[in-house]
Design a protein around this motif. Structure first.
Motif, short mmCIF file in Angstrom:
data_model
loop_
_atom_site.label_atom_id
_atom_site.label_comp_id
_atom_site.label_asym_id
_atom_site.label_seq_id
_atom_site.Cartn_x
_atom_site.Cartn_y
_atom_site.Cartn_z
N LYS A 2 36.97 5.88 -1.05
CA LYS A 2 35.74 5.21 -0.61
C LYS A 2 35.73 4.88 0.88
O LYS A 2 34.71 5.03 1.54
N GLU A 3 36.87 4.44 1.40
CA GLU A 3 36.92 3.98 2.78
C GLU A 3 37.20 5.08 3.79
O GLU A 3 36.81 4.97 4.95
N GLU A 4 37.90 6.14 3.38
CA GLU A 4 38.30 7.18 4.32
C GLU A 4 37.69 8.55 3.98
O GLU A 4 37.05 9.16 4.83
N ALA A 5 37.92 9.00 2.75
CA ALA A 5 37.54 10.37 2.40
C ALA A 5 36.03 10.56 2.29
O ALA A 5 35.49 11.55 2.79
N LEU A 6 35.34 9.65 1.62
CA LEU A 6 33.89 9.79 1.47
C LEU A 6 33.17 9.73 2.81
O LEU A 6 32.31 10.59 3.09
N PRO A 7 33.50 8.79 3.70
CA PRO A 7 32.88 8.83 5.03
C PRO A 7 33.20 10.13 5.79
O PRO A 7 32.35 10.65 6.51
N ALA A 8 34.40 10.66 5.61
CA ALA A 8 34.76 11.93 6.25
C ALA A 8 33.90 13.07 5.70
O ALA A 8 33.45 13.94 6.45
N LEU A 9 33.65 13.06 4.39
CA LEU A 9 32.77 14.07 3.78
C LEU A 9 31.36 13.97 4.36
O LEU A 9 30.77 14.99 4.74
N VAL A 10 30.85 12.76 4.46
CA VAL A 10 29.49 12.56 4.98
C VAL A 10 29.41 13.04 6.43
O VAL A 10 28.45 13.74 6.80
N ARG A 11 30.39 12.70 7.25
CA ARG A 11 30.40 13.17 8.66
C ARG A 11 30.45 14.70 8.71
O ARG A 11 29.72 15.33 9.49
N TRP A 12 31.33 15.28 7.91
CA TRP A 12 31.53 16.73 7.91
C TRP A 12 30.25 17.48 7.53
O TRP A 12 29.81 18.37 8.25
N ILE A 13 29.63 17.10 6.41
CA ILE A 13 28.43 17.82 5.99
C ILE A 13 27.24 17.49 6.89
O ILE A 13 26.40 18.35 7.16
N SER A 14 27.19 16.27 7.41
CA SER A 14 26.12 15.91 8.35
C SER A 14 26.20 16.77 9.61
O SER A 14 25.16 17.22 10.13
#
Length: 120
Positions: free
Chosen positions: A83-95
């Motif tokens: 929740k704190e690291e991987a999901l934000p990284a996914l959002v940044r990557w696909i964005s």
């Protein structure tokens, strides 16, 4: 955003890393407007994603997310990291991908991201 998901059965004593609602909420807040397919299954993968551009068979962009399971004793820490690291990284990557011009090389190539390392 169109969202579909599949959830497989898991052995007793295991749990999934993330709920679909947590993933949808994060991607919705980021205004990700592509087709998203989530597969939650028991196996070696913990959390990764693959972007596919349109092609001759499928005329729209897709984000395929895989979320795995962990033994219950490991879940609190893994869920926190997800929740704190991987999901934000996914959002940044696909964005970053969908922010590119539709004609860009980045947006026309298949790409993958490993968000949490596989279990040993």
């Amino acid at each position: 955003m169109e969202f579909t998901s599949e959830t497989g059965k898991i052995p007793k004593g295991y749990g999934y890393l993330l709920k679909p609602t947590v993933i949808v909420e994060a991607l919705t807040k980021a205004n990700i407007g592509i087709h998203i397919h989530l597969v939650r299954s028991h196996g070696r993968r913990l959390f990764d994603a693959r972007y596919w551009p349109p092609n001759g068979d499928v005329l729209y962009e897709r984000l395929h997310i895989k979320v795995g399971t962990a033994i219950e004793r490991d879940l609190p820490e893994l869920r926190r990291r997800a929740k704190e690291e991987a999901l934000p990284a996914l959002v940044r990557w696909i964005s970053d991908i969908v922010a590119q011009d539709l004609r860009s090389v980045i947006r026309h190539g298949e790409q993958e991201i490993q968000l949490l390392p596989p279990r040993n």
